[in-house]
Design a protein around this motif. Structure first.
Motif, short mmCIF file in Angstrom:
data_model
loop_
_atom_site.label_atom_id
_atom_site.label_comp_id
_atom_site.label_asym_id
_atom_site.label_seq_id
_atom_site.Cartn_x
_atom_site.Cartn_y
_atom_site.Cartn_z
N GLN A 1 23.99 37.49 38.86
CA GLN A 1 24.10 35.98 39.16
C GLN A 1 24.43 35.81 40.61
O GLN A 1 24.21 34.66 41.17
N ASN A 2 25.38 36.68 41.20
CA ASN A 2 25.68 36.46 42.56
C ASN A 2 24.98 37.19 43.50
O ASN A 2 25.39 36.91 44.81
N PHE A 3 24.30 38.19 43.19
CA PHE A 3 23.67 38.79 44.42
C PHE A 3 22.82 38.21 45.46
O PHE A 3 22.98 38.58 46.54
N SER A 4 21.95 37.34 45.05
CA SER A 4 21.21 36.74 46.03
C SER A 4 21.98 35.66 46.92
O SER A 4 21.58 35.23 47.82
N LEU A 5 22.98 35.28 46.04
CA LEU A 5 23.66 33.77 46.98
C LEU A 5 25.04 34.39 47.50
O LEU A 5 25.32 34.19 48.66
N ASN A 6 25.66 35.44 47.04
CA ASN A 6 26.95 36.09 47.51
C ASN A 6 26.85 37.57 47.44
O ASN A 6 27.63 38.03 46.73
N LEU A 7 26.16 38.29 48.29
CA LEU A 7 26.03 39.73 48.32
C LEU A 7 27.31 40.34 48.23
O LEU A 7 27.65 41.18 47.61
N PRO A 8 28.18 39.97 49.19
CA PRO A 8 29.44 40.83 49.28
C PRO A 8 30.32 40.73 47.75
O PRO A 8 30.94 41.69 47.51
N PHE A 9 30.33 39.48 47.30
CA PHE A 9 31.14 39.12 46.17
C PHE A 9 30.39 40.30 44.87
O PHE A 9 31.08 40.91 44.25
N ALA A 10 28.99 40.13 44.90
CA ALA A 10 28.35 40.75 43.86
C ALA A 10 28.63 42.47 44.24
O ALA A 10 28.86 42.88 43.40
N ALA A 11 28.72 42.65 45.52
CA ALA A 11 29.00 44.09 45.76
C ALA A 11 30.55 44.51 45.34
O ALA A 11 30.71 45.56 44.84
N ALA A 12 31.40 43.39 45.65
CA ALA A 12 32.61 43.85 44.93
C ALA A 12 32.79 44.04 43.72
O ALA A 12 33.59 44.82 42.90
N LEU B 1 27.04 49.89 49.81
CA LEU B 1 27.43 48.83 48.76
C LEU B 1 28.99 48.49 48.85
O LEU B 1 29.28 47.21 49.00
N PHE B 2 29.61 49.56 49.03
CA PHE B 2 31.08 49.36 49.16
C PHE B 2 31.47 48.60 50.33
O PHE B 2 32.49 47.60 50.37
N LEU B 3 31.05 48.97 51.72
CA LEU B 3 31.22 48.42 52.83
C LEU B 3 31.04 46.86 52.79
O LEU B 3 31.69 45.96 53.05
N THR B 4 29.83 46.61 52.14
CA THR B 4 29.49 45.10 52.02
C THR B 4 30.28 44.14 51.24
O THR B 4 30.60 43.13 51.57
#
Lengths: 286, 401
Positions: free
Chosen positions: A250-261, A39-42
């Motif tokens: 809201q963001n994990f399916s579209l922008n997984l790295p941002f959601a991870a952040a 998660l952190f790496l993503t």
């Protein structure tokens, strides 16, 4: 002096322990810690703007976005505020409840009271939250009706509604550790306090509370972390408010790295929180 | 001491996992640099043979009813009996959830709205559909075929299910002058402040864009799903100005029904099916199509790329787009059916007229959900459009500002 036989059986014990522990350890390291690490790496990757698939290109942009947009600071503070408030409300309600259950009620009735505290956990989460939505309805809800004679308005849908609902949901997780903490408290301490002339309040403040503090902190780990991660309740009774979990969702399916952040924020908060309470010894009470 | 050792172990383990994850990650690099070519491989050549015994269905609530909601509402059980394919159904609440579930795998067919279809196609999650193998497709309204949200270069990626418009709902008691414009929901000085709702999804930005398209021609918006940065910022500004008058946003349709029924929401965007439910015990709300037109949905049944139940999947596609099931689902959900012959089979003979089932001017003003991408979906090539991932981020930011 260890005999050969002892040595063999000791080695066998180690092997047996290893084989017993292998699966849970693998689970802990691989699935749990490993997932957190990924998660952190993503959160340092980016996405293809067309397919929304993760591109393995190192960037700090997601964290820059999270920390420069004041909206996410708001969300973090709001979430933290809710988690702290829920924890305080739960502690405030649970201490007297648990005290009654563990010290005042007759021993025969205690299991019954524990079962009563647990009954809300049998019902579905959504059913309970939707019930609160009905009760909190501004103007026509049952809470508005109860408060009407006192000329107070219903909190309606909003942050207060979220705090009330989450406190209701997580209360059992606070009551149980405090109950077991109080049950372990030797009666002799209370007797001694009374014999030495302390009033009930003094006994409460100077004898009971310091002794249940680790239990309260243990309970707070549940109420705090459960509130920190919740994102459904706020959608149903939170009016137009959102919490960190909603941003992730809201963001994990579209922008997984941002959601991870964004998802790293509550993880960091929890690590800091656990590190803080580790000193109190409350973790042994979990 | 023991705790301390545990913490050290965890720290070492996480560091190790981090390194491992890093190594594993770099391998898949090449496969993710996307080409713009339509992925998904070749469509099923057929013929559709014996079923595999099961089909896993991802559906909007109300799209795959097996009698568990209402015993009289059931078109799944007859499907199972006719084909021998056991239907495992899961409902999803939003398009984002549908995409996430498809990404996690294990589903054979999905009822995707236009804001999900392109993500599924270019995310390599669905396969092209051979319409020759779906006899019901012949009776689908031509206005639903070969659209930008369900096909790529003339190749269909699914079978149309039905369509509908997002309506402007108003409480019949409190809102005495019938609103005829979305402007009523965007008025910062609205007398209904605190009782207005909006749809809780990034796609709602298109509703603001549609309003601007009709009221601010100088922005040059031609399609609410193809917004360059200037147009996008204008839409966000409009939504930011609207936020103070919003009581709550709805993403879950049950929440919208509840709010309209209790009157905590008296104005805002909704679906016909929500109005039907809210009025179950007497009329409280009405819906209108405002003069600017509306955003809407046109849903498509798509087949997962890695499906193991291809025959059952095609059987389901043909079943749900067939006149009988299509009439039932359209009437239950409250939308226009995709199949022309369904209109003869609805229990309410005027159903297709009420819902404007036939192609025609009604739909000229309805802008079906589409997936915004950097390549503008309106065909402009001189500018870059704001892709949907940025819509999602902007929406999160707006909701928390």
């Amino acid at each position: 002096m260890m005999s050969n036989l002892d040595r063999i059986s000791a080695r066998r014990d180690v092997r047996r322990a290893a084989s017993l522990l292998a699966a849970p350890l693998l689970w802990l390291l691989g699935i749990y810690i490993g997932a957190l690490a990924i998660l952190f790496l993503t959160s340092f990757y980016t996405v293809d703007s067309f397919t929304n698939q993760v591109i393995h290109e190192f960037t700090f942009q997601n964290f820059i976005d999270v920390f420069t947009d004041h909206a996410y600071l708001n969300a973090t503070l709001r979430t933290l505020g809710v988690a702290v408030s829920v924890t305080l409300v739960c502690a405030f309600l649970a201490i007297p409840m648990a005290f009654y259950m563990a010290r005042i009620a007759s021993p025969a009735r205690r299991p019954f009271l524990v079962a009563l505290v647990l009954t809300p956990l049998w019902a579905s989460y959504l059913v309970k939250v939707y019930s609160w939505r009905t009760m909190l309805t501004p103007e026509s809800g049952v809470i508005a009706w109860l408060l009407h004679p006192f000329d107070v308005q219903s909190p309606g849908y909003g942050i207060v509604g979220v705090i009330i609902t989450l406190s209701y949901l997580w209360l059992p997780y606070m009551v149980l550790p405090i109950y077991s903490g109080l049950e372990r408290l030797p009666s002799s301490l209370l007797d001694a306090s009374a014999d030495l002339g302390a009033s009930t309040l003094q006994t409460m403040r100077d004898v009971v509370l310091p002794n249940v503090k680790p239990a309260v902190i243990a309970g707070s780990v549940f109420t705090f972390s459960l509130s920190l991660g919740d994102y459904i309740t706020v959608q149903i009774v939170g009016g137009k408010n959102q919490m960190l979990g909603n941003v992730v969702y809201q963001n994990f399916s579209l922008n997984l790295p941002f959601a991870a952040a964004v998802a790293s924020i509550p993880v960091v908060i929890m690590v800091v929180y656990l590190a803080m309470i580790r000193r109190t010894g409350a973790l042994e009470n979990l | 001491m023991a705790t301390k050792r545990l913490f050290t172990t965890i720290a070492i383990a996480s560091a190790a996992a981090l390194v491992l994850a890093g190594c594993g990650g770099s391998k898949s690099d090449s496969s993710t640099t996307a080409s713009q070519a339509a992925p998904g491989g070749a469509a099923y050549a057929g013929p559709v043979g014996a079923g595999e015994g099961a089909v896993n269905i991802l559906a909007w609530p109300g799209y795959a009813e097996n009698g568990s909601t209402d015993p009289t509402v059931d078109w799944v059980t007859p499907f199972e009996k006719a084909t021998g394919c056991k239907a495992n159904i899961k409902n999803f609440g939003t398009s984002d959830e549908a995409v996430a579930l498809m990404q996690s795998g294990g589903w054979d067919v999905v009822s995707a709205s236009g804001d999900a279809t392109l993500r599924l196609i270019y995310g390599d999650l669905v396969q092209p559909v051979n319409t020759d193998l779906v006899p019901s497709y012949a009776d689908v309204f031509p206005g639903l075929k070969n659209k930008s949200f369900n096909s790529v270069d003339g190749q269909m990626y699914g079978i149309p299910h039905g369509r509908g418009a997002n309506l402007l709902a108003y409480n019949v008691k409190e809102v005495t002058t019938v609103p005829d414009s979305w402007g009523a929901t965007f008025d910062p000085a609205s007398p209904f402040a605190g009782k207005i709702t909006g749809y809780d999804s990034p796609i709602y930005i298109a509703d603001a864009a549609l309003y601007l398209m009709k009221t601010k021609p100088e922005l040059g918006i031609k399609d609410p799903y193809a917004l360059d940065q200037t147009q996008f910022d204008a839409a966000i500004a409009l939504l930011t100005a609207q936020k103070p008058v919003i009581g709550e946003y709805w993403g879950d349709y049950l929440k919208n029904i509840d709010a309209m029924q209790k009157g905590t929401i008296v104005l805002g965007t909704t679906w016909q099916v929500n109005i039907n439910y809210a009025n179950a015990n007497g009329e409280v709300v009405k819906g209108v199509l405002p003069k600017e037109g509306a955003t809407g949905w046109s849903d498509t049944w798509m087949v997962a790329k890695d499906t193991k139940n291809i025959n059952c999947s095609y059987k389901w596609l043909d079943w749900i787009a067939g006149p009988t099931a299509n009439a039932q689902v359209a009437e239950w959900f409250g939308e226009a059916p995709a199949n022309q012959k369904a209109c003869a089979l609805t229990t309410d003979p005027n159903f297709c007229t009420t819902f404007n089932a036939a192609d025609g001017p009604f739909w000229d003003n309805v802008y079906f959900w589409n997936t915004p991408s950097a390549n503008c979906v309106d065909g402009r090539t001189d500018v870059k459009c704001v892709p949907y991932a940025e819509w999602a981020k902007a929406w999160s930011s707006l909701r928390n500002s």
